[in-house]
Design a protein around this motif. Structure first.
Motif, PDB file in Angstrom:
ATOM      1  N   ASP A  51       1.171  14.337  -0.334  1.00  0.00           N
ATOM      2  CA  ASP A  51      -0.027  14.933  -0.933  1.00  0.00           C
ATOM      3  C   ASP A  51      -1.287  14.146  -0.579  1.00  0.00           C
ATOM      4  O   ASP A  51      -2.363  14.718  -0.387  1.00  0.00           O
ATOM      5  CB  ASP A  51       0.117  15.007  -2.459  1.00  0.00           C
ATOM      6  CG  ASP A  51       1.144  16.041  -2.896  1.00  0.00           C
ATOM      7  OD1 ASP A  51       1.474  16.934  -2.082  1.00  0.00           O
ATOM      8  OD2 ASP A  51       1.623  15.944  -4.039  1.00  0.00           O
ATOM      9  N   GLU A  52      -1.145  12.833  -0.494  1.00  0.00           N
ATOM     10  CA  GLU A  52      -2.300  11.984  -0.207  1.00  0.00           C
ATOM     11  C   GLU A  52      -2.623  11.917   1.279  1.00  0.00           C
ATOM     12  O   GLU A  52      -3.781  12.021   1.691  1.00  0.00           O
ATOM     13  CB  GLU A  52      -2.047  10.569  -0.737  1.00  0.00           C
ATOM     14  CG  GLU A  52      -3.179   9.588  -0.450  1.00  0.00           C
ATOM     15  CD  GLU A  52      -2.888   8.187  -0.962  1.00  0.00           C
ATOM     16  OE1 GLU A  52      -3.558   7.241  -0.488  1.00  0.00           O
ATOM     17  OE2 GLU A  52      -1.997   8.029  -1.822  1.00  0.00           O
ATOM     18  N   MET A  53      -1.598  11.749   2.120  1.00  0.00           N
ATOM     19  CA  MET A  53      -1.804  11.502   3.542  1.00  0.00           C
ATOM     20  C   MET A  53      -1.829  12.777   4.390  1.00  0.00           C
ATOM     21  O   MET A  53      -2.350  12.788   5.498  1.00  0.00           O
ATOM     22  CB  MET A  53      -0.714  10.562   4.074  1.00  0.00           C
ATOM     23  CG  MET A  53      -0.576   9.258   3.307  1.00  0.00           C
ATOM     24  SD  MET A  53      -2.107   8.274   3.243  1.00  0.00           S
ATOM     25  CE  MET A  53      -2.274   7.796   4.943  1.00  0.00           C
ATOM     26  N   ARG A  54      -1.241  13.853   3.906  1.00  0.00           N
ATOM     27  CA  ARG A  54      -1.231  15.152   4.586  1.00  0.00           C
ATOM     28  C   ARG A  54      -0.717  15.090   6.033  1.00  0.00           C
ATOM     29  O   ARG A  54      -1.376  15.543   6.965  1.00  0.00           O
ATOM     30  CB  ARG A  54      -2.640  15.748   4.590  1.00  0.00           C
ATOM     31  CG  ARG A  54      -3.197  16.047   3.208  1.00  0.00           C
ATOM     32  CD  ARG A  54      -2.448  17.180   2.556  1.00  0.00           C
ATOM     33  NE  ARG A  54      -2.976  17.503   1.226  1.00  0.00           N
ATOM     34  CZ  ARG A  54      -2.461  18.436   0.438  1.00  0.00           C
ATOM     35  NH1 ARG A  54      -1.422  19.139   0.846  1.00  0.00           N
ATOM     36  NH2 ARG A  54      -2.968  18.670  -0.754  1.00  0.00           N
ATOM     37  N   ARG A  75       6.687  12.631  -2.217  1.00  0.00           N
ATOM     38  CA  ARG A  75       5.777  13.769  -2.456  1.00  0.00           C
ATOM     39  C   ARG A  75       4.343  13.276  -2.675  1.00  0.00           C
ATOM     40  O   ARG A  75       3.389  13.881  -2.188  1.00  0.00           O
ATOM     41  CB  ARG A  75       6.249  14.572  -3.669  1.00  0.00           C
ATOM     42  CG  ARG A  75       7.503  15.396  -3.422  1.00  0.00           C
ATOM     43  CD  ARG A  75       7.677  16.454  -4.500  1.00  0.00           C
ATOM     44  NE  ARG A  75       7.707  15.870  -5.841  1.00  0.00           N
ATOM     45  CZ  ARG A  75       8.817  15.426  -6.440  1.00  0.00           C
ATOM     46  NH1 ARG A  75       9.982  15.522  -5.825  1.00  0.00           N
ATOM     47  NH2 ARG A  75       8.760  14.922  -7.661  1.00  0.00           N
ATOM     48  N   GLU A  76       4.202  12.180  -3.415  1.00  0.00           N
ATOM     49  CA  GLU A  76       2.878  11.619  -3.655  1.00  0.00           C
ATOM     50  C   GLU A  76       2.225  11.187  -2.338  1.00  0.00           C
ATOM     51  O   GLU A  76       1.024  11.398  -2.119  1.00  0.00           O
ATOM     52  CB  GLU A  76       2.981  10.422  -4.604  1.00  0.00           C
ATOM     53  CG  GLU A  76       3.386  10.805  -6.025  1.00  0.00           C
ATOM     54  CD  GLU A  76       3.655   9.593  -6.895  1.00  0.00           C
ATOM     55  OE1 GLU A  76       3.622   8.459  -6.358  1.00  0.00           O
ATOM     56  OE2 GLU A  76       3.906   9.760  -8.105  1.00  0.00           O
ATOM     57  N   TYR A  77       3.030  10.604  -1.468  1.00  0.00           N
ATOM     58  CA  TYR A  77       2.525  10.167  -0.165  1.00  0.00           C
ATOM     59  C   TYR A  77       2.078  11.371   0.667  1.00  0.00           C
ATOM     60  O   TYR A  77       0.994  11.361   1.275  1.00  0.00           O
ATOM     61  CB  TYR A  77       3.616   9.384   0.574  1.00  0.00           C
ATOM     62  CG  TYR A  77       3.343   9.190   2.049  1.00  0.00           C
ATOM     63  CD1 TYR A  77       2.564   8.134   2.499  1.00  0.00           C
ATOM     64  CD2 TYR A  77       3.875  10.071   2.991  1.00  0.00           C
ATOM     65  CE1 TYR A  77       2.308   7.957   3.847  1.00  0.00           C
ATOM     66  CE2 TYR A  77       3.622   9.903   4.348  1.00  0.00           C
ATOM     67  CZ  TYR A  77       2.840   8.846   4.765  1.00  0.00           C
ATOM     68  OH  TYR A  77       2.577   8.685   6.104  1.00  0.00           O
ATOM     69  N   GLN A 113       0.836  -1.183   0.000  1.00  0.00           N
ATOM     70  CA  GLN A 113       0.000   0.000   0.000  1.00  0.00           C
ATOM     71  C   GLN A 113       0.882   1.248   0.000  1.00  0.00           C
ATOM     72  O   GLN A 113       2.100   1.162   0.177  1.00  0.00           O
ATOM     73  CB  GLN A 113      -0.927  -0.017   1.213  1.00  0.00           C
ATOM     74  CG  GLN A 113      -1.879  -1.205   1.231  1.00  0.00           C
ATOM     75  CD  GLN A 113      -2.739  -1.246   2.487  1.00  0.00           C
ATOM     76  OE1 GLN A 113      -2.766  -0.299   3.258  1.00  0.00           O
ATOM     77  NE2 GLN A 113      -3.433  -2.364   2.686  1.00  0.00           N
ATOM     78  N   THR A 114       0.271   2.418  -0.160  1.00  0.00           N
ATOM     79  CA  THR A 114       1.036   3.664  -0.301  1.00  0.00           C
ATOM     80  C   THR A 114       2.001   3.895   0.848  1.00  0.00           C
ATOM     81  O   THR A 114       3.196   4.142   0.644  1.00  0.00           O
ATOM     82  CB  THR A 114       0.079   4.876  -0.400  1.00  0.00           C
ATOM     83  OG1 THR A 114      -0.801   4.685  -1.507  1.00  0.00           O
ATOM     84  CG2 THR A 114       0.865   6.164  -0.595  1.00  0.00           C
ATOM     85  N   ASP A 115       1.508   3.804   2.087  1.00  0.00           N
ATOM     86  CA  ASP A 115       2.368   4.065   3.242  1.00  0.00           C
ATOM     87  C   ASP A 115       3.402   2.963   3.425  1.00  0.00           C
ATOM     88  O   ASP A 115       4.570   3.230   3.735  1.00  0.00           O
ATOM     89  CB  ASP A 115       1.540   4.236   4.515  1.00  0.00           C
ATOM     90  CG  ASP A 115       0.654   3.031   4.806  1.00  0.00           C
ATOM     91  OD1 ASP A 115       0.348   2.268   3.881  1.00  0.00           O
ATOM     92  OD2 ASP A 115       0.265   2.860   5.984  1.00  0.00           O
TER      93      ASP A 115
END
Length: 281
Positions: free
Chosen positions: A181-184, A177-179, A121-123
């Motif tokens: 932007d998504e997770m803030r 950066r993508e993380y 997953q992303t994280d």
């Protein structure tokens, strides 16, 4: 002694946390080791100071592995050194060193890491990539703040609050950066409910990622992999040592092991006589 062992132990743990920057997990290890040790250590008050007789404790833990015994005795030695800085005069009896064989780490092949990341997953993906491409300790990753991250560099606070700058790969920077932007996240890179994730939470994420690929991998193995990849591709050991935050290059040499073929290859490239003809002499 001016204070009880319990009082001194409490101030010692505070010192390790505040002055040395030790992680919660390391503090817990010291706490448990000292609590166990002083159930058996005989304390004798002498005219010249206080004697800690370690023999009863060493007999109690004699059946454990040498590495475990060495770690437990090391905690007692560190505590005794701290007591001496506090004006106590501590002498250790039966404090012979335990010889521990230096074991080589087991780095994870690059292709196995890439395979495991396919289902992450992303994280989870970012956690593994940060450990693998920056060579961070899990405690360093847990404490990483957004303000420590720039486009090409990350400032890492390591053991003893020592800082080092580690280069950030362009590919890692993009995923990071993508993380964000998504997770803030607000302060720390890895947070939950505006609080930083614990080392155990990050460690569990790594375990899950590789378990899906039928592999058992620890965060520290990813750090080993980082160091091994650099050295196997001719990075200078002094540079790798600095990137890892080691206080001595000898530690870096334990982390990594160049294969015999690569050693010979590097030797042939480096030694001037290897560039001469066979009849040089």
């Amino acid at each position: 002694m001016k204070k009880s062992i319990h009082q001194y132990k409490r101030s010692f743990l505070i010192y390790l946390e505040k002055a040395r920057g030790y992680s919660d997990l390391t503090l817990k290890t010291y706490d448990e080791a000292l609590s166990e040790a002083f159930q058996s250590i005989v304390i004798e008050e002498k005219a010249a100071g206080t004697l800690f007789d370690l023999m009863p404790y060493r007999i109690k833990i004699a059946s454990l592995k040498q590495k475990t015994i060495a770690k437990k005795l090391s905690a007692v030695r560190s505590f005794a050194e701290y007591l001496n800085t506090q004006g106590e005069h501590i002498t250790l009896k039966a404090d012979d060193s335990i010889k521990v064989a230096k074991t080589l780490p087991k780095p994870i092949p690059h292709e196995h890491i890439m395979e495991a990341l396919q289902t992450a997953q992303t994280d989870e993906r970012l956690i593994v990539i940060m450990l693998y491409t920056l060579g961070l300790r899990i405690s360093e990753l847990a404490n990483l703040k957004l303000e420590d991250i720039e486009n090409e560099w990350i400032r890492v606070v390591g053991k003893g609050n020592k800082q080092r700058d580690v280069p950030l790969l362009a590919s890692t920077s993009r995923i990071l950066r993508e993380y964000v932007d998504e997770m803030r996240p607000k302060k720390y890179l890895f947070e939950k409910n505006s609080r930083k994730l614990s080392e155990n939470s990050l460690r569990y994420s790594v375990t899950k990622v590789f378990k899906r690929a039928a592999l058992k991998v620890t965060p520290h193995q990813l750090r080993h992999s980082y160091a091994t990849v650099l050295l196997n591709n001719n990075a200078r050991i002094a540079d790798v040592s600095e990137l890892l935050g080691h206080s001595s290059m000898a530690t870096t040499q334990i982390y990594t092991k160049l294969g015999s073929a690569l050693k010979m290859q590097n030797y042939n490239k480096a030694h001037p006589l290897c560039k001469e003809t066979d009849d040089t002499f």
